[in-house]
Write a protein that holds these residues in place. Structure first.
Motif, PDB file in Angstrom:
ATOM      1  N   PRO A   1       0.822  -1.217   0.000  1.00 48.21           N
ATOM      2  CA  PRO A   1       0.000   0.000   0.000  1.00 48.21           C
ATOM      3  C   PRO A   1       0.853   1.263   0.000  1.00 48.21           C
ATOM      4  N   VAL A   2       0.378   2.266  -0.741  1.00 49.87           N
ATOM      5  CA  VAL A   2       1.025   3.574  -0.763  1.00 49.87           C
ATOM      6  C   VAL A   2      -0.034   4.635  -0.529  1.00 49.87           C
ATOM      7  N   GLY A   3       0.390   5.762  -0.010  1.00 47.05           N
ATOM      8  CA  GLY A   3      -0.552   6.837   0.247  1.00 47.05           C
ATOM      9  C   GLY A   3       0.070   7.879   1.142  1.00 47.05           C
ATOM     10  N   PRO A   4      -0.761   8.765   1.687  1.00 48.31           N
ATOM     11  CA  PRO A   4      -0.235   9.813   2.568  1.00 48.31           C
ATOM     12  C   PRO A   4       0.543   9.218   3.745  1.00 48.31           C
ATOM     13  N   GLY A   5       1.684   9.807   4.038  1.00 49.70           N
ATOM     14  CA  GLY A   5       2.504   9.327   5.145  1.00 49.70           C
ATOM     15  C   GLY A   5       3.292   8.082   4.846  1.00 49.70           C
ATOM     16  N   ASP A   6       3.342   7.680   3.558  1.00 52.28           N
ATOM     17  CA  ASP A   6       3.993   6.421   3.207  1.00 52.28           C
ATOM     18  C   ASP A   6       5.461   6.400   3.600  1.00 52.28           C
ATOM     19  N   ARG A   7       6.160   7.516   3.427  1.00 56.77           N
ATOM     20  CA  ARG A   7       7.590   7.547   3.748  1.00 56.77           C
ATOM     21  C   ARG A   7       7.817   7.297   5.232  1.00 56.77           C
ATOM     22  N   LEU A   8       7.018   7.945   6.079  1.00 56.03           N
ATOM     23  CA  LEU A   8       7.168   7.753   7.523  1.00 56.03           C
ATOM     24  C   LEU A   8       6.778   6.342   7.933  1.00 56.03           C
ATOM     25  N   ILE A   9       5.711   5.811   7.346  1.00 58.73           N
ATOM     26  CA  ILE A   9       5.281   4.448   7.667  1.00 58.73           C
ATOM     27  C   ILE A   9       6.367   3.444   7.290  1.00 58.73           C
ATOM     28  N   THR A  10       6.954   3.627   6.117  1.00 54.18           N
ATOM     29  CA  THR A  10       8.023   2.724   5.680  1.00 54.18           C
ATOM     30  C   THR A  10       9.219   2.809   6.616  1.00 54.18           C
ATOM     31  N   LEU A  11       9.571   4.025   7.017  1.00 54.61           N
ATOM     32  CA  LEU A  11      10.687   4.221   7.935  1.00 54.61           C
ATOM     33  C   LEU A  11      10.447   3.474   9.238  1.00 54.61           C
ATOM     34  N   ARG A  12       9.282   3.653   9.828  1.00 57.16           N
ATOM     35  CA  ARG A  12       8.989   3.016  11.113  1.00 57.16           C
ATOM     36  C   ARG A  12       8.850   1.501  10.959  1.00 57.16           C
ATOM     37  N   ALA A  13       8.344   1.041   9.828  1.00 63.58           N
ATOM     38  CA  ALA A  13       8.212  -0.407   9.612  1.00 63.58           C
ATOM     39  C   ALA A  13       9.590  -1.064   9.555  1.00 63.58           C
TER      40      ALA A  13
END
Length: 336
Positions: A189-201
């Motif tokens: 999934p991609v969308g708003p906040g994707d960069r931060l979500i990927t970083l934290r994941a």
């Protein structure tokens, strides 16, 4: 496949006579300090679709852990100094300090530099490698996990150059397994906040990967000699958790029952830096956190991290980070 841990700085650690229960508690405390997540500052991740023959050479990365997760197929990790390691589908390898290595379909194969196939690897972006040979197919998820160098103490940097979890070990950590599979999915999934979500994941994946590996190190302390020296292990935990106390090298040595000279020498050998620098690093790390993550008045920070003099703290902070505490709090770029 057993957990792989190769210590480039192997020293003999002389065990001290300590009650068994106390020894386990100290090891658990020490491992807890290692498990405190390094706050990632950015991630570059890539998906590799390869068919033999293939080989890619990765340079050493500074302030960056490297992670490879084998989604499909087999491959080999090789370096100039260590025996080759074979990986299979479901296996995960972490290079805590970004050691240079080669990934390939065969261990003897020479490769092309990673920068030739992925010239731009800026944190916060993604990439893809496609190598279309005629042999066996493989798919991998690879990531460079950039972290704040000031948070990487000698304890972290003394970890083995490479740590491997086989597929069965990954499966015993369902949250790690599912996170890796989601990150490796071509249609994640991609969308708003994707960069931060990927970083934290990826940050969570790093911690989850280290947890079982560190359990293995506790069972086999030869891979991390610090675990085999209760006195130095105890000193590390004290400095990491009781950094606000007015420690001196003499008081630390007395606390763990060693002479100053023996304590200093053993600490440097096992941790990779002097006790004074290790303590300063922990205090500065906490000071930086207090300044950026809390509303604690700046005037209250020195006492919270073991400084009785505000002037002394200010000078030490500026020497460590290259900026004043006020500039650090306001978001100025750090120089160290």
């Amino acid at each position: 496949m057993d957990t792989v841990g190769t210590d480039r700085h192997a020293q003999l650690a002389v065990p001290h006579a300590v009650p068994h229960g106390e020894r386990e508690d100290e090891q658990e405390d020490l491992l807890s300090e290692l498990l405190k997540p390094l706050r990632l500052t950015g991630v570059f991740d890539s998906r590799w679709h390869v068919r033999a023959p293939w080989a890619i050479e990765g340079d050493a990365e500074r302030s960056c852990a490297v992670l490879h997760y084998v989604v499909e197929g087999d491959c080999w990790i090789t370096t100039d100094e260590e025996p080759p390691v074979e990986l299979h589908a479901g296996d995960l390898v972490v290079f805590p300090t970004g050691a240079a290595h080669r990934l390939s379909d065969r261990p003897e194969r020479q490769g092309v530099p990673l920068k030739a196939v992925l010239p731009e690897r800026q944190p916060g972006t993604s990439g893809e490698i496609v190598i279309g040979g005629s042999g066996a197919e493989g798919r991998l998820l690879c990531a460079g996990l950039h972290y704040d160098a000031s948070a990487a103490t000698g304890l972290y940097t003394s970890l083995p150059w490479a740590l491997v979890l086989d597929g069965a070990q990954v499966d015993r950590e369902p949250l790690l397994r599912d996170t890796l599979r989601l990150l490796a999915a071509p249609d994640r999934p991609v969308g708003p906040g994707d960069r931060l979500i990927t970083l934290r994941a990826f940050e969570m994946a790093l911690v989850l990967a280290l947890r079982p590996l560190l359990r293995e190190l506790a069972v086999n302390p030869a891979s991390l000699p610090l675990l085999g020296h209760p006195a130095i292990s105890r000193a590390v935990v004290m400095m990491a958790t009781r950094f606000a106390e007015p420690w001196t090298i003499d008081s630390l040595a007395r606390e763990v029952g060693m002479s100053r000279s023996a304590f200093t020498a053993a600490f440097r050998d096992l941790v990779g830096e002097s006790p004074a620098r290790y303590l300063a690093a922990r205090r500065m790390q906490e000071a930086g956190r207090l300044l950026t993550e809390t509303s604690l008045p700046q005037s209250a920070v020195p006492a919270r991290v073991g400084y009785q003099s505000a002037v002394g703290f200010h000078l030490a902070f500026r020497k460590w980070f290259g900026v004043t505490p006020g500039e650090y709090r306001s978001g100025a770029v750090r120089a160290a």
